[in-house]
Design an enzyme around this catalytic site. Structure first.
Site, PDB file in Angstrom:
ATOM      1  N   SER A 179      41.198  41.649  40.152  1.00 29.66           N
ATOM      2  CA  SER A 179      41.926  41.462  40.852  1.00 29.66           C
ATOM      3  C   SER A 179      42.915  42.378  41.375  1.00 29.66           C
ATOM      4  O   SER A 179      43.906  42.406  42.253  1.00 29.66           O
ATOM      5  CB  SER A 179      43.574  40.962  39.689  1.00 29.66           C
ATOM      6  OG  SER A 179      43.126  41.711  38.429  1.00 29.66           O
ATOM      7  N   HIS A 207      40.676  34.790  40.875  1.00 29.47           N
ATOM      8  CA  HIS A 207      41.434  34.708  42.389  1.00 29.47           C
ATOM      9  C   HIS A 207      39.715  35.041  43.404  1.00 29.47           C
ATOM     10  O   HIS A 207      40.399  34.798  44.008  1.00 29.47           O
ATOM     11  CB  HIS A 207      41.801  36.240  42.857  1.00 29.47           C
ATOM     12  CG  HIS A 207      41.982  36.952  41.392  1.00 29.47           C
ATOM     13  ND1 HIS A 207      43.756  36.749  41.937  1.00 29.47           N
ATOM     14  CD2 HIS A 207      41.965  37.583  40.700  1.00 29.47           C
ATOM     15  CE1 HIS A 207      44.336  37.327  41.593  1.00 29.47           C
ATOM     16  NE2 HIS A 207      43.800  37.700  39.781  1.00 29.47           N
ATOM     17  N   LYS A 239      46.644  30.396  40.198  1.00 28.43           N
ATOM     18  CA  LYS A 239      46.534  30.626  41.514  1.00 28.43           C
ATOM     19  C   LYS A 239      46.283  30.042  42.170  1.00 28.43           C
ATOM     20  O   LYS A 239      46.702  29.137  42.584  1.00 28.43           O
ATOM     21  CB  LYS A 239      45.482  32.054  41.287  1.00 28.43           C
ATOM     22  CG  LYS A 239      46.257  33.331  39.831  1.00 28.43           C
ATOM     23  CD  LYS A 239      45.614  34.144  39.769  1.00 28.43           C
ATOM     24  CE  LYS A 239      46.446  35.107  38.435  1.00 28.43           C
ATOM     25  NZ  LYS A 239      45.173  35.675  37.827  1.00 28.43           N
TER      26      LYS A 239
HETATM   27  C1  PLP Z   1      45.725  36.073  36.467  1.00 24.67           C
HETATM   28  C2  PLP Z   1      44.364  36.582  35.329  1.00 24.67           C
HETATM   29  C3  PLP Z   1      44.358  35.899  34.521  1.00 24.67           C
HETATM   30  C4  PLP Z   1      45.203  35.157  33.716  1.00 24.67           C
HETATM   31  O1  PLP Z   1      45.082  33.915  33.695  1.00 24.67           O
HETATM   32  P1  PLP Z   1      47.057  33.689  33.375  1.00 24.67           P
HETATM   33  O2  PLP Z   1      46.061  31.814  33.662  1.00 24.67           O
HETATM   34  O3  PLP Z   1      47.846  34.028  34.328  1.00 24.67           O
HETATM   35  O4  PLP Z   1      47.029  33.392  32.050  1.00 24.67           O
HETATM   36  C5  PLP Z   1      42.940  36.415  33.398  1.00 24.67           C
HETATM   37  N1  PLP Z   1      41.867  36.729  34.485  1.00 24.67           N
HETATM   38  C6  PLP Z   1      42.172  37.428  35.589  1.00 24.67           C
HETATM   39  C7  PLP Z   1      41.214  37.915  36.211  1.00 24.67           C
HETATM   40  C8  PLP Z   1      43.339  37.132  36.190  1.00 24.67           C
HETATM   41  O5  PLP Z   1      43.480  38.007  37.292  1.00 24.67           O
END
Ligand code: PLP
Length: 389
Positions: A179, A207, A239
């Site tokens: 990330s 991502h 995302k």
């Molecule tokens: C953003 C993210 C999360 C968390 O997800 P949310 O739905 O925002 O709680 C989990 N794992 C990774 C790798 C992330 O980048």
């Protein structure tokens, strides 16, 4: 009696002195490449809304019509009376999209990771995590009570050494696209070492889904890996999907076990049905609009080529996450502030989100950006970095 928590002001001051104080900006507009902050228009280069779906008219429309049908609140947890037709349909579509037996919705990715790992692991088991895994994966591993090992970043040989010594059920856990770095986990090699050692591989492709792979199937599609190679797949919906929530996908036994045992699934309110309907609309766009992924790749290539020309130190990332490593936290904050003055929003990412002395500007692209905006970003960056020298 002496008063409690008197250390809080000192702690806050210390964070400030180290350039580690975090504060929020209040956004006055929909999410997108153009944001309104404090009455100013800014070009946004730090969102995870890679495909520009957070404010897409079809997604917004689906949300509106679904809230007419379902109202706003889901009323309870999925296992009580909060699991609607909309949730169920989305789960079936996510299972088909990822080529898996089943998918199960969670309210957030953070909760999905805590819940799935706690459901799978106990004290006699062993969990192996890439050193640079997302905080929710590290927390999930710790909370599970299993023996916890971090292996060197993307170092499959180092992982293999740890696996040989392990006991109980073995779970290897990794980000798909890292990330904060934008680089890929070596999923083919990880899957191989997992099979040799009778371990399961769990990939959190927060991502990658929607963004990587020809059909948007994420890093697993990119590497040609199926449910047998990667038994546990985590996806997030806030995302690339542009909405909210998360899911786990895999075998029927995996999903049933998570439903029975994951405390972050059982003891929390289901996300609103209208969010699920909005996500179904964004999934349709993800599947049908390849141009969004093509455009992202084009923008990323353009940025890397132009950044190279002005002598900017680039990371090896080929994804729309393009970190510019600065090092010192305050330095990264200063450059981020200078960019803000120039009308460009890029946030500084600092420890403990990233390792010490690797504070960075985490630049991300959306398929809605245009090349001229990347030129603006690079011009402003060049000026900001020269000023600091
Ligand atoms: C953003 C993210 C999360 C968390 O997800 P949310 O739905 O925002 O709680 C989990 N794992 C990774 C790798 C992330 O980048």
């Amino acid at each position: 009696m002496s008063p409690a928590f008197t250390h809080l002001p000192d702690n806050l001051e210390l964070l400030s002195a180290e350039g580690l104080y975090r504060s929020r900006r209040v956004i006055d507009s929909p999410q997108g490449i153009n944001l309104q902050i404090d009455g100013r228009a800014l070009v946004n280069f730090c969102s995870n809304d890679y495909l520009g779906l957070a404010n897409h008219p079809d997604v917004v429309w689906a949300f509106k019509t679904a809230s007419d049908r379902y109202g706003v609140g889901s009323g309870s947890a999925h296992l009580v009376c909060g699991h609607s037709t909309a949730h169920h349909a989305l789960e079936e579509e996510l299972a088909a999209f990822t080529g898996r037996d089943r998918a199960l919705l969670f309210s957030t990715g953070y909760m999905a990771n805590l819940g799935v790992m706690s459901a799978l692991l106990g004290r006699r088991d062993s969990v192996f995590e890439d050193r640079l895994n997302h905080a929710s994966l590290l927390d999930g591993g710790l909370l599970s009570g299993a023996r916890f090992k971090r292996y060197a970043h993307v170092d499959v040989e180092n992982l293999a050494l740890h696996l040989k010594k392990a006991t109980g059920n073995k779970l290897i856990v990794t980000d798909g696209v890292f990330s904060m770095d934008g680089t890929f986990a070596p999923l083919q090699a990880l899957s191989k070492v997992a099979k040799i050692n009778q371990a399961w591989l769990m990939v959190d492709d927060a991502h990658g889904l929607g963004v990587m792979g020809e059909q948007g199937g994420g890093l697993l599609e990119y590497f040609g890996l199926n449910q047998n190679d990667v038994p546990v797949l985590i996806g997030t919906l806030g995302k690339g999907f542009g909405t909210f929530g998360a899911f786990v996908a895999g075998s029927d036994e995996l999903i049933e076990s998570v439903i029975q045992k994951a405390r972050t699934y059982i003891y929390t309110t289901a996300l609103p049905a209208a969010i699920a309907e909005a996500t179904r609309a964004s999934l349709k766009i993800i599947i049908s609009e390849n141009w969004r992924r093509d455009k992202l790749q084009k923008l990323t290539d353009y940025f890397r080529q132009r950044a190279g020309q002005i002598g900017l130190q680039l990371s090896p990332s080929t994804s729309p996450i393009q970190p510019i490593i600065i090092g010192e936290s305050q330095h990264a904050v200063d450059i981020s502030n200078a960019l803000l003055q120039a009308g460009i929003l890029v946030s500084a990412i600092r420890p403990p989100t990233v390792p010490k002395n690797s504070a960075r500007l985490r630049v991300t692209f959306s398929s809605l950006h245009e090349e001229y905006q990347i030129d603006q970003l690079l011009d402003a960056l060049e000026k900001a970095m020269l000023q600091r020298k």
